[in-house]
Motif scaffolding. Structure first.
Motif, PDB file in Angstrom:
ATOM      1  N   TYR A 119      -0.343  -1.222   4.441  1.00 10.17           N
ATOM      2  CA  TYR A 119      -1.092  -2.065   3.516  1.00 10.17           C
ATOM      3  C   TYR A 119      -0.391  -3.410   3.323  1.00 10.17           C
ATOM      4  N   GLY A 120       0.903  -3.344   3.092  1.00  5.90           N
ATOM      5  CA  GLY A 120       1.653  -4.572   2.883  1.00  5.90           C
ATOM      6  C   GLY A 120       1.671  -5.454   4.109  1.00  5.90           C
ATOM      7  N   ALA A 121       1.940  -4.843   5.253  1.00  3.95           N
ATOM      8  CA  ALA A 121       2.043  -5.637   6.478  1.00  3.95           C
ATOM      9  C   ALA A 121       0.692  -6.199   6.880  1.00  3.95           C
ATOM     10  N   VAL A 126      -3.114 -10.839   7.397  1.00  2.00           N
ATOM     11  CA  VAL A 126      -4.346 -11.548   7.078  1.00  2.00           C
ATOM     12  C   VAL A 126      -4.032 -12.866   6.365  1.00  2.00           C
ATOM     13  N   GLY A 127      -2.845 -12.961   5.808  1.00  2.00           N
ATOM     14  CA  GLY A 127      -2.456 -14.206   5.163  1.00  2.00           C
ATOM     15  C   GLY A 127      -2.218 -14.070   3.676  1.00  2.00           C
ATOM     16  N   ALA A 128      -2.250 -12.847   3.179  1.00  2.70           N
ATOM     17  CA  ALA A 128      -1.991 -12.628   1.757  1.00  2.70           C
ATOM     18  C   ALA A 128      -0.613 -12.001   1.613  1.00  2.70           C
ATOM     19  N   LEU A 129       0.283 -12.667   0.925  1.00  2.00           N
ATOM     20  CA  LEU A 129       1.644 -12.137   0.828  1.00  2.00           C
ATOM     21  C   LEU A 129       1.846 -11.240  -0.379  1.00  2.00           C
ATOM     22  N   THR A 130       0.976 -11.380  -1.388  1.00  2.60           N
ATOM     23  CA  THR A 130       1.163 -10.563  -2.596  1.00  2.60           C
ATOM     24  C   THR A 130       1.105  -9.064  -2.307  1.00  2.60           C
ATOM     25  N   PRO A 131       0.126  -8.599  -1.509  1.00  4.78           N
ATOM     26  CA  PRO A 131       0.065  -7.154  -1.271  1.00  4.78           C
ATOM     27  C   PRO A 131       1.375  -6.582  -0.756  1.00  4.78           C
ATOM     28  N   PHE A 132       2.092  -7.372   0.008  1.00  7.52           N
ATOM     29  CA  PHE A 132       3.358  -6.894   0.544  1.00  7.52           C
ATOM     30  C   PHE A 132       4.302  -6.486  -0.585  1.00  7.52           C
ATOM     31  N   LEU A 133       4.369  -7.319  -1.605  1.00  7.69           N
ATOM     32  CA  LEU A 133       5.269  -7.025  -2.718  1.00  7.69           C
ATOM     33  C   LEU A 133       4.783  -5.816  -3.505  1.00  7.69           C
ATOM     34  N   TYR A 134       3.477  -5.735  -3.686  1.00  9.00           N
ATOM     35  CA  TYR A 134       2.917  -4.589  -4.403  1.00  9.00           C
ATOM     36  C   TYR A 134       3.215  -3.306  -3.655  1.00  9.00           C
ATOM     37  N   ALA A 135       2.970  -3.356  -2.349  1.00  4.32           N
ATOM     38  CA  ALA A 135       3.154  -2.148  -1.547  1.00  4.32           C
ATOM     39  C   ALA A 135       4.602  -1.691  -1.608  1.00  4.32           C
ATOM     40  N   PHE A 136       5.518  -2.652  -1.576  1.00  3.95           N
ATOM     41  CA  PHE A 136       6.918  -2.240  -1.579  1.00  3.95           C
ATOM     42  C   PHE A 136       7.359  -1.731  -2.934  1.00  3.95           C
ATOM     43  N   ARG A 137       6.739  -2.229  -3.967  1.00 10.46           N
ATOM     44  CA  ARG A 137       7.056  -1.680  -5.285  1.00 10.46           C
ATOM     45  C   ARG A 137       6.615  -0.216  -5.339  1.00 10.46           C
ATOM     46  N   GLU A 138       5.433   0.063  -4.807  1.00  7.63           N
ATOM     47  CA  GLU A 138       4.936   1.441  -4.819  1.00  7.63           C
ATOM     48  C   GLU A 138       5.780   2.334  -3.930  1.00  7.63           C
ATOM     49  N   ASP A 191      -5.898  -1.311  -4.153  1.00 11.30           N
ATOM     50  CA  ASP A 191      -7.308  -1.354  -3.790  1.00 11.30           C
ATOM     51  C   ASP A 191      -7.992  -2.547  -4.466  1.00 11.30           C
ATOM     52  N   ARG A 192      -7.768  -2.683  -5.774  1.00 15.21           N
ATOM     53  CA  ARG A 192      -8.397  -3.775  -6.521  1.00 15.21           C
ATOM     54  C   ARG A 192      -7.954  -5.129  -5.998  1.00 15.21           C
ATOM     55  N   LEU A 193      -6.701  -5.187  -5.614  1.00 14.61           N
ATOM     56  CA  LEU A 193      -6.129  -6.476  -5.244  1.00 14.61           C
ATOM     57  C   LEU A 193      -6.775  -7.038  -3.982  1.00 14.61           C
ATOM     58  N   LEU A 194      -7.085  -6.167  -3.033  1.00 13.60           N
ATOM     59  CA  LEU A 194      -7.432  -6.683  -1.712  1.00 13.60           C
ATOM     60  C   LEU A 194      -8.841  -6.333  -1.251  1.00 13.60           C
ATOM     61  N   THR A 195      -9.316  -5.138  -1.593  1.00 14.56           N
ATOM     62  CA  THR A 195     -10.491  -4.629  -0.890  1.00 14.56           C
ATOM     63  C   THR A 195     -11.728  -5.503  -1.088  1.00 14.56           C
TER      64      THR A 195
ATOM     65  N   VAL B   9      -6.898 -11.115 -11.509  1.00  8.15           N
ATOM     66  CA  VAL B   9      -6.662 -10.400 -12.767  1.00  8.15           C
ATOM     67  C   VAL B   9      -5.532  -9.398 -12.578  1.00  8.15           C
ATOM     68  N   THR B  10      -5.586  -8.678 -11.451  1.00  6.42           N
ATOM     69  CA  THR B  10      -4.520  -7.716 -11.156  1.00  6.42           C
ATOM     70  C   THR B  10      -3.169  -8.413 -11.078  1.00  6.42           C
ATOM     71  N   THR B  11      -3.171  -9.556 -10.419  1.00  2.00           N
ATOM     72  CA  THR B  11      -1.913 -10.289 -10.297  1.00  2.00           C
ATOM     73  C   THR B  11      -1.403 -10.729 -11.666  1.00  2.00           C
ATOM     74  N   TRP B  12      -2.316 -11.209 -12.490  1.00  2.00           N
ATOM     75  CA  TRP B  12      -1.906 -11.688 -13.816  1.00  2.00           C
ATOM     76  C   TRP B  12      -1.336 -10.574 -14.672  1.00  2.00           C
TER      77      TRP B  12
END
Ligand code: SF4
Ligand code: SF4
Lengths: 372, 158
Positions: A119-121, A126-138, A191-195, B9-12
Motif C-alpha cells: 500500500y505504501g509503496a 502513483v505520486g502520493a507520499l502520505t500513504p507511505f507514512l501511514y502504512a509504515f505506522r500501521e 482505505d479512506r485516504l486513497l481509495t 480530512v484523514t490527514t488533518w
C-alpha cells in the motif's frame, strides 16, 4: 518533403533500473518507447541472486529456514510455514494444535504487514507520499509484535519441523486482541485516504489491464490473478494447516487493472483480520512442538514432496527432495513474484510511460524472491 | 473532488495525534525481551570461568562463517576447581558478518552463548571483530539490562 523528414520518429530506449528512484528493489527493465507509449520491455533480473537453492543443499534441514526468510523478505512467516510443512509431511509428523494456530495467526498478520508495504509503496509510485507514512505506522505495530514473538523484526527463524522454536510470549493473545481493532482501524484509514481519491483513481483505473485468460496463461497467482476475476487461492483450492476450518472470503476483482489489484489487497487485509480474530478465539493451550528424532542429527525421511502456501504475493511452492541425509538433496522454489513478473510485458504494451511504474508497483514484486 | 477532500480530512485528523516516531540516538524505543542482537558469551560466576568449552560446534554451524573458536586445556581442571576439562582459548565473532540468526545459540550444548540486545554496529572502523572480553561484556550488559539468568531455554532446537 521537409515535413516528412521532420516527422520521422525513432524508438527510444529508457533504462529503468537499479539505482533509478522509481523501481522496486533491484529490478531493471529497458523500456522501448515510441513517443509517450511503451512499445516493448526487456527485463533484466538477477541483481539480487544469492544462490538460495544451492545454499540450501549445503545447510542442514532446519538451518535452511534462515535462507527462506531471505527469499521473500516481506512475508517470512509464510515462507517458513511452507518449508516447515514440507519437512513435516516428509517426516510424517503433525504439529500440535497450539502451534498450528500460532502459525496461522502469524502468517496472516504477516500478510497484513506485507500488503501494508504494498500500500505504501504503491501510493508512492502513483505520486502520493502520505500513504507511505501511514502504512509504515500501521506496520510498526505488528512488527513490534513480531519482535516480541521471534526476537527479530524481519528474519524471524521461528517455525521448525513439528512446531515452533519457543512458545508465544506471555500475554501475546491479550496484546493482539487489544491491537486488532487498531489494526482494523488503520486499514480503514488507509482505505479512506486513497481509495476514493480522484487523482489516484485516474492513475489506476483501466491502467495495466490483464485479462483472466492471460493471467492464467502467464502463471500468475495471488492478488494479481484474483484481480482479474479468477477466484483461486491456495488456502481454498489446496487447503493446508487450519484453513479448511476457518471462515473467510476470497476477494476478487473484475477488470484486472491496477486499481483492482490494489483493492483486492486491501480487501484481503480485512479478511486476514477476520482470520486472526477467529484463531485468537480458539487459540488453545498446550505443547508447541511435536518431538522429532534429533539425535545424533535431525534427518528427514527419503522422499520428495511439493508443498505450496498462499503467500501475500501468490502461490509459493517448494519442491523438496530428501535422500535421508542431514541436508536437503534439492530445494526448488516456485516463486510467485517471478511468474507474476512475466505478465509485465502484456500489461505494459501500449501503456503510457508514466504508467509503467504504476503497473510495476501493482505487481508488488519482491526481488529477493525473483532472483533468490 | 470529494475523494480528495475525504483524504485530506484523514490527514488533518492525524495532526492531533501523538507522534509515533522518536528521535533515535537521543531517544530509544525499548527492545522486546526476546530481541536478538549479536551473540555474547556467558560467564559462569560459580567457577569464575566461561561456560564455553571451545568445542567449535557453533563455528561449524554458523551460516556466514563469522566465528573463530580455539580450545585449550583448562588449568582449573588439574587443580580440581572446575569440572570442565577444556576451556575456550580464543573466541572471535566478526560482527560485520554476523546476521543475528541465533543458530549458534541453538546448537551450543553447554548453554554458553546467548543472543544479546547489542545491535548497533555503526562505528568509525570497518573492523568489527569482537574478541573474548567484548563478548563477555556484551552478555553481562545484556543480562544486567534484562535481568536474565544464564541458561537458555531455546538451546538445541535445530
Ligand atoms: S559457544 Fe557453545 S558451541 Fe560454541 S564453542 Fe563455546 S561451548 Fe561450543
Ligand atoms: S548469530 Fe548466526 S551469523 Fe551470528 S555468529 Fe551466531 S550463527 Fe553466526
Amino acid at each position: 518533403m521537409t515535413t516528412e523528414r521532420a516527422l520521422r520518429t525513432v524508438d527510444m530506449h529508457i533504462n529503468v533500473g537499479p539505482q533509478h528512484p522509481a523501481t522496486h528493489g533491484v529490478f531493471r527493465m529497458v523500456l522501448e518507447v515510441d513517443g509517450e507509449r511503451v512499445a516493448g520491455c526487456t527485463p533484466y533480473i538477477g541483481y539480487l541472486h544469492r544462490g538460495f537453492e544451492k545454499l540450501a543443499e549445503n545447510e542442514e534441514w532446519q538451518e535452511v529456514i534462515i535462507h527462506l526468510d531471505r527469499t521473500d523478505y516481506i512475508s517470512q512467516f509464510n515462507n517458513e510455514l511452507c518449508y516447515a510443512m514440507g519437512m513435516e509431511r516428509l517426516l510424517g509428523v503433525e504439529p500440535p494444535e497450539r502451534a498450528e494456530y500460532a502459525r496461522v495467526i502469524l502468517a496472516e498478520l504477516n500478510r497484513i504487514v506485507s500488503h501494508m508495504m504494498f500500500y505504501g509503496a504503491f501510493g508512492a509510485d502513483v505520486g502520493a507520499l502520505t500513504p507511505f507514512l501511514y502504512a509504515f505506522r500501521e506496520r510498526e505495530r505488528l512488527q513490534r509484535l513480531f519482535e516480541a514473538v521471534s526476537g527479530a523484526r524481519l528474519m524471524h527463524f521461528y517455525f521448525r519441523a513439528g512446531g515452533l522454536k519457543e512458545d508465544l510470549p506471555e500475554g501475546f493473545a491479550d496484546e493482539l486482541r487489544r491491537m486488532l481493532p487498531a489494526v482494523q482501524h488503520g486499514i480503514d484509514e488507509c482505505d479512506r485516504l486513497l481509495t476514493q481519491n480522484e487523482v489516484f483513481l485516474s492513475r489506476t483505473v483501466g491502467v495495466g489491464k490483464l485479462a483472466a485468460s492471460e493471467a492464467i496463461a502467464y502463471g500468475c497467482s495471488g492478488p494479481v490473478l484474483r484481480a482479474s476475476g479468477v477466484r483461486e487461492d491456495v488456502r481454498r483450492s489446496d487447503p493446508y494447516s487450519l484453513y479448511p476450518t476457518l471462515d473467510f472470503d476470497v476477494p476478487v476483482g473484475k477488470n484486472g487493472d491496477c486499481f483492482d489489484r490494489y483493492w483486492v489487497r486491501l480487501a484481503e487485509m480485512r479478511e486476514s483480520v477476520r482470520i486472526v480474530q477467529q484463531c485468537l478465539d480458539r487459540l488453545p493451550e498446550g505443547p508447541i512442538r511435536t518431538p522429532v528424532p534429533r539425535y545424533p542429527h535431525f534427518r528427514v525421511e527419503p522422499g520428495e514432496i511439493y508443498v505450496h502456501t498462499e503467500n501475500p504475493r501468490g502461490d509459493y511452492g517448494l519442491y523438496l527432495v530428501s535422500k535421508g541425509g542431514v541436508q536437503p538433496y534439492r530445494v526448488k522454489l516456485r516463486s510467485p513474484c517471478f511468474c507474476n513478473l512475466m505478465a509485465l510485458g502484456p500489461m505494459l504494451r501500449d501503456s503510457y510511460l508514466a504508467d509503467a511504474v504504476v503497473i510495476l508497483g501493482s505487481l508488488d514484486i519482491v526481488l529477493g524472491e525473483v532472483d533468490r | 473532488m470529494l475523494g480528495v477532500l475525504k483524504g485530506l480530512v484523514t490527514t488533518w485528523k492525524t495532526h492531533w495525534r501523538a507522534p509515533v516516531t522518536v528521535q533515535y540516538p537521543d531517544e530509544r524505543l525499548p527492545l522486546q525481551p526476546r530481541y536478538m542482537g549479536f551473540p555474547g558469551l556467558m560467564w559462569d560466576a560459580e567457577h569464575d570461568e566461561p561456560f564455553c568449552t571451545g568445542c567449535q560446534v557453533c563455528m561449524r554451524y554458523c551460516p556466514t562463517g563469522c566465528m573463530f573458536v580455539e580450545m585449550k586445556d583448562n588449568p582449573k581442571f588439574a587443580t580440581g576447581e572446575s569440572k570442565r576439562r577444556k576451556i575456550v582459548a580464543d573466541f572471535t565473532i566478526n560482527l560485520s558478518r554476523c546476521i543475528s540468526c541465533s543458530i549458534c545459540v541453538e546448537v551450543c550444548n553447554f548453554e554458553a552463548i546467548e543472543m544479546t540486545h547489542h545491535h548497533e554496529r555503526a562505528g568509525y572502523y570497518p573492523d568489527q571483530v569482537a574478541g573474548l572480553p567484548t563478548l563477555f561484556q556484551m552478555s553481562a550488559d545484556h543480562r544486567a539490562g534484562v535481568g536474565q539468568k544464564p541458561g537458555h531455554e531455546t538451546r538445541n532446537l535445530l
